[in-house]
Design a protein around this motif. Sequence first.
Motif, short mmCIF file in Angstrom:
data_model
loop_
_atom_site.label_atom_id
_atom_site.label_comp_id
_atom_site.label_asym_id
_atom_site.label_seq_id
_atom_site.Cartn_x
_atom_site.Cartn_y
_atom_site.Cartn_z
N ASN B 10 51.02 2.73 -13.85
CA ASN B 10 52.47 2.96 -13.82
C ASN B 10 52.85 4.15 -14.70
OD1 ASN B 10 53.47 0.91 -12.05
ND2 ASN B 10 52.90 -0.60 -13.61
N PRO B 11 53.47 5.17 -14.13
CA PRO B 11 53.84 6.36 -14.89
C PRO B 11 55.17 6.17 -15.61
CG PRO B 11 54.42 6.68 -12.61
CD PRO B 11 53.81 5.31 -12.70
N ALA B 15 59.72 8.69 -10.37
CA ALA B 15 60.26 9.65 -9.40
C ALA B 15 59.55 10.99 -9.51
CB ALA B 15 61.76 9.82 -9.62
N ALA B 16 59.29 11.42 -10.75
CA ALA B 16 58.58 12.69 -10.94
C ALA B 16 57.15 12.57 -10.43
CB ALA B 16 58.59 13.07 -12.42
N LYS B 19 57.17 12.69 -6.60
CA LYS B 19 57.45 14.05 -6.12
C LYS B 19 56.21 14.93 -6.22
CE LYS B 19 60.66 17.88 -7.07
NZ LYS B 19 61.79 18.29 -7.93
N TYR B 20 55.55 14.87 -7.37
CA TYR B 20 54.36 15.70 -7.54
C TYR B 20 53.22 15.24 -6.62
CZ TYR B 20 50.93 18.74 -9.63
OH TYR B 20 49.99 19.73 -9.80
N TYR B 21 53.05 13.94 -6.55
CA TYR B 21 51.96 13.42 -5.72
C TYR B 21 52.12 13.86 -4.26
CZ TYR B 21 48.31 10.53 -3.84
OH TYR B 21 47.16 10.14 -3.19
N ASN B 22 53.31 13.64 -3.73
CA ASN B 22 53.52 13.88 -2.30
C ASN B 22 53.59 15.36 -1.94
OD1 ASN B 22 53.63 11.13 -1.25
ND2 ASN B 22 55.49 10.93 -2.48
N HIS B 55 50.96 1.89 -9.84
CA HIS B 55 52.14 2.46 -9.18
C HIS B 55 51.81 2.91 -7.76
CE1 HIS B 55 55.82 4.69 -8.55
NE2 HIS B 55 55.13 5.77 -8.29
N LEU B 56 50.62 3.44 -7.59
CA LEU B 56 50.22 3.95 -6.27
C LEU B 56 48.71 3.79 -6.12
CD1 LEU B 56 51.53 7.08 -4.48
CD2 LEU B 56 49.06 6.85 -4.71
#
Lengths: 102, 102
Positions: B10-11, B15-16, B19-22, B55-56
């Motif tokens: 979990n970051p 949201a940031a 955004k960076y990942y995608n 988180h992902l």
Amino acid sequence: MAKLLVMYHNPPDPAAFDKYYNRTHVVVAKKLPGVRSYTISKGPIASPGGTSPYHLIAELTFDSMGAIQAALGSLEGQAAVADLANFASAGVTISMYEMRDA
Amino acid sequence: MAKLLVMYHNPPDPAAFDKYYNRTHVVVAKKLPGVRSYTISKGPIASPGGTSPYHLIAELTFDSMGAIQAALGSLEGQAAVADLANFASAGVTISMYEMRDA
């Protein structure tokens, strides 16, 4: 599609774990309603650091998160969860999520 | 078939991270040679206890463990690993393993 990802922590007796998992737990888990695929790690799990905290990783796919919840709430699901106490005393990390192509 | 399973902790700023990942990391990771499929978790990750440490979760499949090692050792792989420092400061757990049907 949704995934039920089950990561088993390193057990004290890997051979006993593997025997129970393959002969008993797989049979129990395959009875979960709505399972679309069921794959497991084969052989050792590698990590960049060298040692993995996980002995075995199982991946079950379902049509949706609702289908996973329904499966775990069913009698077959309750039996599969209860069976964890018979071989996964070292711990298990379970994650459930919808999936999409990157 | 073999899997490269990447679990992002979990970051501090989800949201940031997203955004960076995608926008950036997916583009970098898709350049890895030998990738057969690349799926990611969509939305929140659930755990039986209620809170997930992740988180992902990203899943990349390859033909073999050798193909994963070759991919990570390539220039594209080195770039993808180096890119982690730009968004995954909360930590990442990486597992690599051969797969088989249960």
